[in-house]
Design an enzyme around this catalytic site. Structure first.
Site, PDB file in Angstrom:
ATOM      1  N   CYS A 121     -16.283  77.903 -76.137  1.00  0.00           N
ATOM      2  CA  CYS A 121     -17.311  77.263 -75.293  1.00  0.00           C
ATOM      3  C   CYS A 121     -18.281  76.451 -76.145  1.00  0.00           C
ATOM      4  CB  CYS A 121     -18.064  78.325 -74.502  1.00  0.00           C
ATOM      5  SG  CYS A 121     -17.038  79.290 -73.382  1.00  0.00           S
ATOM      6  N   CYS A 124     -19.027  82.932 -76.695  1.00  0.00           N
ATOM      7  CA  CYS A 124     -17.692  82.308 -76.656  1.00  0.00           C
ATOM      8  C   CYS A 124     -17.615  81.174 -77.681  1.00  0.00           C
ATOM      9  CB  CYS A 124     -17.419  81.788 -75.242  1.00  0.00           C
ATOM     10  SG  CYS A 124     -15.872  80.854 -75.107  1.00  0.00           S
TER      11      CYS A 124
END
Length: 267
Positions: free
Chosen positions: A159, A156
């Site tokens: 993230c 991600c």
């Protein structure tokens, strides 16, 4: 005049020759010999010294020019020369001694450590670092502290981008709040994914000290949102200021499911 001169010459011719006395001859010979010897001696000139008394001659008076503001004064010139010498000495760089070298080395070391810590806080923190420092989910539900659960994945982008900001907030409240990391690729957390309704990541769920969810935020949001929600949990407020906020996120449907290697792992 011609007649007078002729009469004199006539008188000279008429004068009789001088008579020599025989007795006077030796004296005359001695005188002639003395005169001859004196004529053969070198002529000695007396030493002469010329002493001239010098009298000081006073120079003629010099008329002073009229005063002008632009005329340089002697004092100003002297001060200027002193300033120039001071500036030259100020520009002179002394060779550093051992004490200065030691201080420079210490300052460089502290600066390097500061840069390392700063880089670690702002840019060097990874998701793996956060996961390693996270508290296990079961332990967080049992210790009586409020909890923040983050659903994430290693692939991600959002993230990874938010990791340094999350780390800073964790360092500020780590003794008062549980921070849990749950990897959505791990099949162990299938039930929690359904329970908290995770559709996009990063997904942050804010739980009170009894484990009840008070709200969640999803995706890329300002750090202030996350910080204010955590502060509300610490203060025991009944609600959090940002309970349902969604930003740019990665879809949880792209998760890569894998088997759990260690059942105790919260990754």
């Amino acid at each position: 005049m011609a007649r007078v001169a002729s009469s004199h010459f006539g008188l000279l011719r008429e004068l009789p020759p001088p008579r020599l006395d025989p007795s006077d001859l030796p004296r005359r010979l001695r005188q002639a010999t003395v005169l001859r010897l004196r004529s053969t001696r070198p002529l000695r000139l007396p030493k002469m010294a010329c002493l001239a008394e010098s009298k000081p001659v006073e120079p003629p008076p010099i008329e002073s020019p009229p005063e002008d503001e632009n005329t340089a004064q002697p004092g100003a010139v002297k001060e200027g020369s002193q300033d120039a010498s001071v500036s030259q000495s100020a520009n002179f760089v002394e060779f550093p001694n051992k004490d200065i070298n030691r201080r420079v080395a210490l300052a460089s070391t502290f600066a390097a450590v500061g840069l390392f810590i700063s880089a670690r806080l702002d840019f060097g923190v990874s998701l793996k670092d956060l996961s390693a420092a996270a508290i296990p989910y079961e332990e967080a539900l049992a210790n009586g502290k409020p909890t923040v659960v983050e659903f994430y994945a290693d692939w991600c982008e959002v993230c990874r981008e938010l990791a340094p900001q999350i780390f800073q907030v964790e360092q500020q409240f780590r003794n008062q709040v549980n921070f849990v990391m749950l990897n959505v690729d791990n099949t162990k957390w299938e039930q929690e994914l359904d329970e908290f309704g995770v559709e996009g990541i990063p997904h942050f769920a804010f739980l009170d000290k009894d484990g009840n969810e008070e709200g969640n935020v999803v995706g890329r949001l300002p750090k202030q949102y996350f910080l204010e929600n955590v502060a509300a949990l610490v203060n025991g407020e009944p609600t959090i200021p940002h309970a349902r906020v969604v930003g740019q996120y990665s879809s949880a449907e792209a998760r890569k499911v894998h088997q759990v290697v260690d059942p105790r792992s919260h990754g």
